[in-house]
Write a protein that holds these residues in place. Structure first.
Motif, PDB file in Angstrom:
ATOM      1  N   LEU A 254     -38.656  50.146  68.387  1.00 25.83           N
ATOM      2  CA  LEU A 254     -39.025  51.554  68.391  1.00 25.83           C
ATOM      3  C   LEU A 254     -39.810  51.894  69.612  1.00 25.83           C
ATOM      4  O   LEU A 254     -40.097  51.373  70.341  1.00 25.83           O
ATOM      5  N   ASP A 255     -39.382  53.467  70.159  1.00 20.55           N
ATOM      6  CA  ASP A 255     -39.934  53.788  71.301  1.00 20.55           C
ATOM      7  C   ASP A 255     -41.671  53.894  71.089  1.00 20.55           C
ATOM      8  O   ASP A 255     -42.105  53.913  69.825  1.00 20.55           O
TER       9      ASP A 255
ATOM     10  N   TYR B  22     -50.039  74.777  69.387  1.00 19.89           N
ATOM     11  CA  TYR B  22     -50.715  73.503  69.001  1.00 19.89           C
ATOM     12  C   TYR B  22     -50.109  72.482  69.852  1.00 19.89           C
ATOM     13  O   TYR B  22     -49.076  72.334  70.687  1.00 19.89           O
ATOM     14  N   ALA B  23     -50.691  71.172  69.825  1.00 23.99           N
ATOM     15  CA  ALA B  23     -50.203  69.874  70.389  1.00 23.99           C
ATOM     16  C   ALA B  23     -49.900  68.848  69.450  1.00 23.99           C
ATOM     17  O   ALA B  23     -50.379  68.742  68.416  1.00 23.99           O
ATOM     18  N   SER B  24     -49.242  68.014  69.821  1.00 24.76           N
ATOM     19  CA  SER B  24     -48.865  66.761  69.021  1.00 24.76           C
ATOM     20  C   SER B  24     -49.100  65.470  69.785  1.00 24.76           C
ATOM     21  O   SER B  24     -49.012  65.514  71.129  1.00 24.76           O
ATOM     22  N   ILE B  25     -49.613  64.296  69.171  1.00 27.03           N
ATOM     23  CA  ILE B  25     -49.685  63.084  69.966  1.00 27.03           C
ATOM     24  C   ILE B  25     -48.373  62.470  70.280  1.00 27.03           C
ATOM     25  O   ILE B  25     -48.406  61.644  71.116  1.00 27.03           O
ATOM     26  N   HIS B  26     -47.324  62.802  69.705  1.00 25.40           N
ATOM     27  CA  HIS B  26     -45.934  62.362  70.072  1.00 25.40           C
ATOM     28  C   HIS B  26     -45.346  62.506  71.231  1.00 25.40           C
ATOM     29  O   HIS B  26     -44.131  62.190  71.370  1.00 25.40           O
ATOM     30  N   ASP B  27     -45.832  63.745  71.767  1.00 27.53           N
ATOM     31  CA  ASP B  27     -45.019  64.200  73.057  1.00 27.53           C
ATOM     32  C   ASP B  27     -46.384  65.042  73.932  1.00 27.53           C
ATOM     33  O   ASP B  27     -47.311  65.198  73.395  1.00 27.53           O
ATOM     34  N   THR B  28     -45.921  65.455  75.221  1.00 24.04           N
ATOM     35  CA  THR B  28     -46.873  66.124  75.968  1.00 24.04           C
ATOM     36  C   THR B  28     -46.426  67.511  76.277  1.00 24.04           C
ATOM     37  O   THR B  28     -47.091  68.293  76.863  1.00 24.04           O
ATOM     38  N   ASN B  29     -45.504  68.050  75.424  1.00 28.80           N
ATOM     39  CA  ASN B  29     -45.299  69.492  75.141  1.00 28.80           C
ATOM     40  C   ASN B  29     -46.108  70.126  74.274  1.00 28.80           C
ATOM     41  O   ASN B  29     -47.246  69.583  73.517  1.00 28.80           O
TER      42      ASN B  29
ATOM     43  N   ILE C  99     -46.099  57.261  62.488  1.00 29.45           N
ATOM     44  CA  ILE C  99     -45.619  56.409  63.647  1.00 29.45           C
ATOM     45  C   ILE C  99     -44.036  56.520  63.710  1.00 29.45           C
ATOM     46  O   ILE C  99     -43.505  57.245  64.597  1.00 29.45           O
ATOM     47  N   VAL C 100     -43.521  56.156  62.450  1.00 24.95           N
ATOM     48  CA  VAL C 100     -42.007  55.914  62.576  1.00 24.95           C
ATOM     49  C   VAL C 100     -41.339  57.229  62.361  1.00 24.95           C
ATOM     50  O   VAL C 100     -40.379  57.508  63.287  1.00 24.95           O
ATOM     51  N   SER C 101     -41.904  58.327  61.716  1.00 29.06           N
ATOM     52  CA  SER C 101     -41.488  59.802  61.483  1.00 29.06           C
ATOM     53  C   SER C 101     -41.835  60.441  62.676  1.00 29.06           C
ATOM     54  O   SER C 101     -41.196  61.638  62.901  1.00 29.06           O
ATOM     55  N   LYS C 102     -42.805  60.366  63.368  1.00 26.03           N
ATOM     56  CA  LYS C 102     -43.274  61.113  64.406  1.00 26.03           C
ATOM     57  C   LYS C 102     -43.849  62.529  63.665  1.00 26.03           C
ATOM     58  O   LYS C 102     -43.845  63.326  64.322  1.00 26.03           O
TER      59      LYS C 102
END
Length: 436
Positions: free
Chosen positions: A79-80, A192-199, A375-378
């Motif tokens: 996984l990434d 808002y922001a998410s830990i899964h990307d920087t957007n 983690i798996v589903s983001k």
């Protein structure tokens, strides 16, 4: 430690700054790592605890401008990475001597997305025009260097605006415009922001509530057997078990009334025309509209419209708060200023947005679950999660096994990701507007 227990791995963690030659690898010294996501905040915050037994931080002489780069991966190497990004270590929260010999200390640093700090040094004073969501996106890109994910968004009801931003920071300017934006049904917007990307993510509640739960086929479950028999469960069953659930200050009707979210009056004085208009807000009409648009189902759990006070009136018939706005049409020719509306009923969108936010606060639960699914589903804030909670009824002939208030699809309002000793737990605050 067996493979089932190993839920994640930090593959990279190093500190750098303009005063350091090269980088400082701190991955082996991490005692705990925490990240906070919040649907109301366009940045990630967190804390990291590092054990120093080599005088590293004394040598570096931390100043609050150091960056830490962190990469976290799932135990599944195919996984990434779940996260790979940098944060600003803007403050030392505390330092604790952590050995009896006194030759080691645990440093706890507060970390934050860099744009949240650097954006404080910029003030915007310029004229913007068009739709509110377009201007929010432009500010994020031009003044904070952040791309915006609009997949959680539909168009706002407000358009053809011309606005002077009065020396605000980029984040404050975005929040100012965001607070004015609503859907046609009065649903609020969130940046808002998410830990899964920087957007950054720009969305509205209407689209968020229309999503399917990311775990719809395998809900998180809470029952005594799950807690007591954790050691005999399969790895997958342990992953989808609710470890703890609590709620405080539910169904606060008094607060809902004080903010005008049940019944209120909106007055507007137009200085250009001299006209004064008054529009009544009634929460039952908003709920009827939400149901007709299939935003919620028929079993809303945010207001009891059958309640009658000692004065013989329903709460929604009263005006617990009176709002008064002064506007001036024609200031920008054919454009509207930020508070202008041609139709007086559209001014109620401001109250509808506020009232809907208050509805979310009425049914909030704190839930702790293993973090592997996230983690798996983001999955992140703004997504929908499914919970199944056993009802408080020991009657073997009961018709409903699940608690209808604490089970169902919930909006994820905020999360706290805690990484410790190769374990990852997520403490999330979730909310919903209906039973079942």
């Amino acid at each position: 430690m067996n493979r089932v227990q190993q839920q994640y791995k930090i593959t990279e963690a190093y500190i750098t700054s303009e005063r350091i030659n090269g980088t400082v690898d701190v991955r082996p010294t991490i005692a705990e790592l925490t990240f906070f996501e919040d649907i109301e905040k366009p940045y990630i915050t967190g804390q990291i605890a590092l054990v120093d037994d080599a005088g590293t931080f004394d040598t570096i002489s931390m100043s609050g401008t150091e960056r830490i780069f962190i990469t976290i991966a799932s135990e599944d190497s195919t996984l990434d990475p779940v996260m790979s990004r940098s944060f600003l270590m803007y403050r030392i929260d505390r330092i604790i001597k952590s050995s009896e010999a006194g030759d080691a200390s645990t440093y706890v640093f507060d970390i934050i997305d860099e744009h949240a700090i650097t954006g404080e040094g910029v003030k915007i004073s310029r004229t913007v025009q068009g739709s509110l969501e377009e201007e929010i996106t432009r500010i994020c890109v031009a003044d904070m260097g952040k791309q915006v994910d609009q997949s959680y968004m539909s168009s706002s009801a407000q358009s053809n605006f011309k606005i002077n931003i009065p020396y605000l920071t980029p984040i404050a300017a975005c929040e100012w415009l965001r607070n004015r934006a609503t859907t046609e049904n009065g649903m609020p917007f969130f940046l808002y922001a998410s830990i899964h990307d920087t957007n950054l993510r720009l969305g509205n509640l209407e689209v968020m509530l229309s999503q399917l739960a990311w775990n719809k086929d395998l809900p998180y479950t809470f029952a005594p057997a799950n807690v007591q028999n954790a050691e005999t469960q399969t790895p997958l069953e342990r992953t989808m078990t609710i470890q703890a659930m609590k709620a405080v200050a539910l169904q606060n009707t008094r607060q809902q009334m004080k903010t005008g979210g049940i019944g209120s009056l909106y007055n507007n004085t137009n200085l250009s025309t001299g006209r004064i208009s008054s529009t009544k807000f009634d929460v039952t009409k908003l709920l009827e509209q939400m149901e007709s648009e299939q935003i919620i189902g028929p079993n809303q759990n945010v207001y009891n419209e059958s309640f009658i006070t000692e004065m013989g009136k329903s709460l929604h018939e009263m005006n617990s708060k009176v709002f008064h706005q002064v506007t001036s049409t024609g200031t920008y020719d054919t454009f509207k200023s930020i508070h202008d509306e041609i139709d007086g009923t559209r001014l109620l969108k401001k109250i509808e947005s506020m009232a809907t936010r208050n509805m979310l606060y009425k049914n909030m639960y704190d839930v702790t679950v293993p973090g592997a699914g996230f983690i798996v589903s983001k999955a992140s804030v703004g997504d929908i999660v499914r919970l199944d909670v056993l009802g408080d009824n020991n009657d073997p002939n009961r018709s409903e096994a699940l608690d209808q208030s604490r089970s169902g699809n919930f909006l994820i309002y905020n999360t706290r990701h805690v990484f410790r000793d190769t374990r990852h737990n997520v403490a999330m605050t979730v909310c919903k507007l209906e039973r079942g």
